[in-house]
Write a protein that holds these residues in place. Structure first.
Motif, short mmCIF file in Angstrom:
data_model
loop_
_atom_site.label_atom_id
_atom_site.label_comp_id
_atom_site.label_asym_id
_atom_site.label_seq_id
_atom_site.Cartn_x
_atom_site.Cartn_y
_atom_site.Cartn_z
N ARG A 266 0.82 -1.22 0.00
CA ARG A 266 0.00 0.00 0.00
C ARG A 266 0.86 1.28 0.00
O ARG A 266 0.54 2.26 0.64
CB ARG A 266 -0.96 -0.01 1.19
CG ARG A 266 -1.93 -1.19 1.15
CD ARG A 266 -2.73 -1.36 2.41
NE ARG A 266 -1.93 -1.53 3.62
CZ ARG A 266 -1.27 -2.64 3.96
NH1 ARG A 266 -1.32 -3.69 3.18
NH2 ARG A 266 -0.56 -2.72 5.08
N TYR A 267 1.92 1.27 -0.75
CA TYR A 267 2.86 2.40 -0.79
C TYR A 267 2.26 3.64 -1.45
O TYR A 267 2.50 4.75 -1.02
CB TYR A 267 4.12 1.96 -1.55
CG TYR A 267 5.16 3.03 -1.72
CD1 TYR A 267 5.99 3.40 -0.67
CD2 TYR A 267 5.34 3.67 -2.95
CE1 TYR A 267 6.96 4.37 -0.82
CE2 TYR A 267 6.32 4.64 -3.11
CZ TYR A 267 7.12 4.99 -2.05
OH TYR A 267 8.08 5.95 -2.21
N TYR A 268 1.49 3.43 -2.51
CA TYR A 268 0.92 4.56 -3.24
C TYR A 268 -0.39 5.01 -2.60
O TYR A 268 -1.06 4.24 -1.92
CB TYR A 268 0.73 4.19 -4.72
CG TYR A 268 2.07 3.94 -5.40
CD1 TYR A 268 2.85 5.00 -5.84
CD2 TYR A 268 2.56 2.66 -5.57
CE1 TYR A 268 4.09 4.78 -6.43
CE2 TYR A 268 3.79 2.43 -6.17
CZ TYR A 268 4.55 3.49 -6.60
OH TYR A 268 5.77 3.28 -7.17
N ARG A 269 -0.72 6.26 -2.82
CA ARG A 269 -1.90 6.86 -2.17
C ARG A 269 -3.20 6.10 -2.42
O ARG A 269 -4.09 6.12 -1.59
CB ARG A 269 -2.08 8.31 -2.62
CG ARG A 269 -1.06 9.23 -2.06
CD ARG A 269 -1.33 10.65 -2.47
NE ARG A 269 -0.23 11.49 -2.06
CZ ARG A 269 0.02 12.67 -2.56
NH1 ARG A 269 -0.77 13.18 -3.47
NH2 ARG A 269 1.04 13.37 -2.12
N ASP A 270 -3.30 5.43 -3.57
CA ASP A 270 -4.52 4.68 -3.87
C ASP A 270 -4.46 3.24 -3.36
O ASP A 270 -5.32 2.44 -3.68
CB ASP A 270 -4.82 4.72 -5.36
CG ASP A 270 -3.71 4.13 -6.20
OD1 ASP A 270 -2.66 3.72 -5.66
OD2 ASP A 270 -3.88 4.07 -7.44
N GLY A 271 -3.43 2.92 -2.56
CA GLY A 271 -3.34 1.61 -1.92
C GLY A 271 -2.59 0.55 -2.70
O GLY A 271 -2.45 -0.58 -2.23
N VAL A 272 -2.07 0.87 -3.87
CA VAL A 272 -1.32 -0.10 -4.67
C VAL A 272 0.07 -0.30 -4.06
O VAL A 272 0.71 0.65 -3.60
CB VAL A 272 -1.22 0.36 -6.14
CG1 VAL A 272 -0.33 -0.57 -6.96
CG2 VAL A 272 -2.60 0.44 -6.76
N ASP A 273 0.52 -1.56 -4.07
CA ASP A 273 1.85 -1.89 -3.57
C ASP A 273 2.93 -1.35 -4.50
O ASP A 273 2.73 -1.24 -5.72
CB ASP A 273 2.05 -3.41 -3.49
CG ASP A 273 1.12 -4.10 -2.51
OD1 ASP A 273 0.51 -3.41 -1.67
OD2 ASP A 273 1.01 -5.33 -2.60
N ALA A 274 4.10 -1.08 -3.94
CA ALA A 274 5.30 -0.76 -4.71
C ALA A 274 6.22 -1.97 -4.69
O ALA A 274 6.44 -2.57 -3.64
CB ALA A 274 6.03 0.44 -4.12
N LEU A 275 6.71 -2.33 -5.85
CA LEU A 275 7.75 -3.35 -5.94
C LEU A 275 9.08 -2.62 -5.93
O LEU A 275 9.28 -1.67 -6.69
CB LEU A 275 7.63 -4.14 -7.24
CG LEU A 275 6.28 -4.78 -7.53
CD1 LEU A 275 6.33 -5.54 -8.85
CD2 LEU A 275 5.85 -5.68 -6.39
N ILE A 276 9.97 -3.02 -5.05
CA ILE A 276 11.31 -2.44 -5.02
C ILE A 276 12.20 -3.34 -5.87
O ILE A 276 12.24 -4.56 -5.67
CB ILE A 276 11.85 -2.32 -3.59
CG1 ILE A 276 10.93 -1.41 -2.78
CG2 ILE A 276 13.28 -1.77 -3.61
CD1 ILE A 276 11.28 -1.32 -1.33
N MET A 277 12.87 -2.72 -6.82
CA MET A 277 13.73 -3.47 -7.73
C MET A 277 15.14 -2.92 -7.65
O MET A 277 15.34 -1.73 -7.36
CB MET A 277 13.19 -3.37 -9.17
CG MET A 277 11.77 -3.93 -9.31
SD MET A 277 11.14 -3.86 -11.00
CE MET A 277 11.95 -5.33 -11.68
#
Length: 171
Positions: free
Chosen positions: A139-150
């Motif tokens: 939930r990294y982004y304001r709309d709740g979508v996950d961020a993948l760290i690459m």
């Protein structure tokens, strides 16, 4: 795409209205305020930003942009965007290539980035460049979508330990 070739150049304060307009269009939920771009450009010791510009009858038009933060031993892709009508023309590839080259020039061991889990096109670009997913930020982004760290390793750890560093660590 109009068929014109975009050229890359250093981002300047004069580019920020066009960059910010593209930022709002590309990332309506998470757009950076224009002041944040001004603040980033002011940090020349650790930041590096460029624009992709297409020449037209009215002059140059910003069709993409990207930024890098480099605090050794890590470089981080701060942002990268290409206008949807210019996708598939190699602009994202050119921008990412330039960021990776700059990270290597500055002596970074690794380049990190965050990408939305729901953006497979960007994930595929990063994978083509050798980035591997190393973590998830739920939930990294304001709309709740996950961020993948690459991460893409620029040097193997055993090489990095003996490699000379540029004076000041960020040159």
């Amino acid at each position: 795409m109009t068929g014109q070739q975009a050229t890359l150049r250093a981002m300047t304060a004069a580019d920020l209205p066009a960059v910010h307009a593209l930022e709002q269009r590309m990332f309506p939920v998470d757009a950076w305020p224009e002041q944040m771009f001004h603040d980033e450009l002011a940090q020349t010791d650790t930041r590096w930003y460029l624009v992709a510009e297409e020449e037209g009858p009215e002059g140059g038009t910003v069709v993409g942009y990207a930024g890098l933060m480099c605090v050794l031993p890590i470089a981080d892709v701060q942002t990268i965007a290409v206008a949807p009508e210019h996708e598939g023309a190699g602009i994202g590839t050119a921008l990412l290539t330039a960021l990776i080259e700059e990270a290597a020039r500055r002596g970074a061991d690794d380049v990190l980035l965050e990408v939305r889990r729901d953006n497979p096109r960007a994930q595929a670009l990063y994978a083509r460049f050798g980035f591997e997913q190393i973590h998830v930020r739920p939930r990294y982004y304001r709309d709740g979508v996950d961020a993948l760290i690459m991460r893409r390793q620029l040097r193997r750890p055993e090489d990095a330990a003996s490699a000379p560093r540029p004076p000041g660590g960020t040159a």
